[in-house]
Write an enzyme that holds these catalytic residues in place. Structure first.
Site, mmCIF file in Angstrom:
data_model
loop_
_atom_site.group_PDB
_atom_site.id
_atom_site.type_symbol
_atom_site.label_atom_id
_atom_site.label_comp_id
_atom_site.label_asym_id
_atom_site.label_seq_id
_atom_site.Cartn_x
_atom_site.Cartn_y
_atom_site.Cartn_z
ATOM 1 N N ARG A 164 34.293 38.174 38.836
ATOM 2 C CA ARG A 164 33.916 37.206 39.877
ATOM 3 C C ARG A 164 32.394 37.132 39.994
ATOM 4 N NH1 ARG A 164 36.422 37.157 45.842
ATOM 5 N NH2 ARG A 164 35.778 39.341 45.958
ATOM 6 N N ARG A 173 42.897 39.953 59.468
ATOM 7 C CA ARG A 173 43.133 40.998 58.468
ATOM 8 C C ARG A 173 43.815 42.215 59.072
ATOM 9 N NH1 ARG A 173 38.592 39.425 54.726
ATOM 10 N NH2 ARG A 173 38.919 40.510 52.765
#
Ligand code: ADP
Ligand code: AMP
Length: 214
Positions: free
Chosen positions: A127, A88
Site C-alpha cells: 500500500r 471500531r
C-alpha cells in the site's frame, strides 16, 4: 444514505469508500485520515493519537467519538455520508447509534469487506498512501500512473509507518478482539451486508452498487 465500512485493516474499505462517496455524492469520512491530518499539522489530538497509532493500537474512544459525532453534524452530511474506520469498538457503535437516535436516524448499510488475514499482510506492504488527499494505491493491484506520485493531487506517496508487517500483525489482532464483534452488532440492527474483499476492485465496486441501488 448513511453507510459504515467494516472490515480488517487493509481489507479495501478506503478504496471502496472513496468510489462510493464519489458516485453517490456524499462525504467520505475516514477517522484514520482525520488522525493522520492532525499528526501532520502537529495538533494536540495528533500528538495523542500518534502514540497509539504507531503501536497498532486503537486511539481511545474518548478522543474519537465526539470528533465523529461533530463531523456528521456538519451541513455537507445532509444527504448522508460514508464512515470509514469508525466505529471500531462496541462503545463507539453505541455512541453512534445513540447520537443518530436523538435525531430519529439510523445507519442504512454496514458493509463488511471480508478478506482472510493471509492476504492482508501482503496487501499492506504494497500500500502507498497520499497523506495530502487520503488516496491509496497498491504497487501491483492499483498502481498510480507515475510511480510514487498521487494521481489525484500530485503529492509524493508514502508507506505508512503502521503498515510495516510487525504493526500490521498487531492491528489484525486488535481488529479481531475489538472490531469484529461489530459484525454481529450491525447484523442484529438489520444493516449488515457482507461482500467479498478478495475480488478485483472494480468487480467489488459493481457488487456494492447493486446492493446500494443506482
Ligand atoms: P483499508 O481502508 O481497509 O485499510 P485500503 O482501501 O487502503 O484498505 O486498501 C489496502 C490496500 O489494498 C491498498 O494498497 C489498496 O490499493 C489495495 N486494495 C484495495 N482493494 C483491493 C482489492 N479489491 N484487491 C486488491 N487490492 C486491493
Ligand atoms: P485506518 O486509516 O483506518 O487504517 O486507521 C489507522 C489507525 O488510526 C488505526 O490503526 C487506529 O490507531 C487509528 N484509528 C482510526 N480510526 C479509529 C477509531 N474509530 N477508533 C480508534 N482508533 C482509530
Amino acid at each position: 444514505m448513511k453507510i459504515i465500512m467494516l472490515g480488517a485493516p487493509g481489507a479495501g474499505k478506503g478504496t471502496q469508500a472513496k468510489k462510493i462517496a464519489e458516485k453517490y455524492g456524499i462525504p467520505h469520512i475516514s477517522t484514520g485520515d482525520i488522525f493522520r491530518a492532525n499528526i501532520k499539522n502537529g495538533t494536540e489530538l495528533g500528538r495523542k493519537a500518534k502514540e497509539f497509532m504507531k503501536q497498532g493500537l486503537l486511539v481511545p474512544d474518548e478522543l474519537t467519538c465526539d470528533l465523529v459525532v461533530d463531523r456528521i453534524s456538519q451541513p455537507d452530511t445532509s444527504k448522508g455520508y460514508i464512515l470509514d474506520g469508525f466505529p471500531r469498538t462496541i462503545p463507539q457503535a453505541e455512541a453512534l447509534t445513540d447520537a443518530l437516535l436523538e435525531r430519529g436516524e439510523k445507519i442504512d448499510y454496514a458493509i463488511d469487506v471480508e478478506v482472510p488475514d493471509e492476504n492482508i499482510i501482503r496487501r499492506m506492504s504494497g500500500r502507498r498512501a497520499c497523506l495530502a488527499c487520503g488516496n491509496t494505491y497498491h504497487v501491483e493491484n492499483n498502481a498510480p500512473k507515475v510511480e510514487g506520485i498521487c494521481d489525484a493531487c500530485g503529492e509524493k506517496l508514502t508507506l505508512r509507518e503502521d503498515d510495516k508487517p510487525e504493526t500490521v500483525k498487531k492491528r489484525l489482532s486488535v481488529y479481531h478482539a475489538q472490531t469484529q464483534p461489530l459484525i454481529d452488532y450491525y447484523r442484529a440492527a438489520g444493516a449488515l451486508v457482507e461482500v467479498d474483499g478478495t475480488l478485483d476492485i472494480e468487480v467489488l465496486f459493481n457488487d456494492i452498487t447493486k446492493i446500494l441501488g443506482a
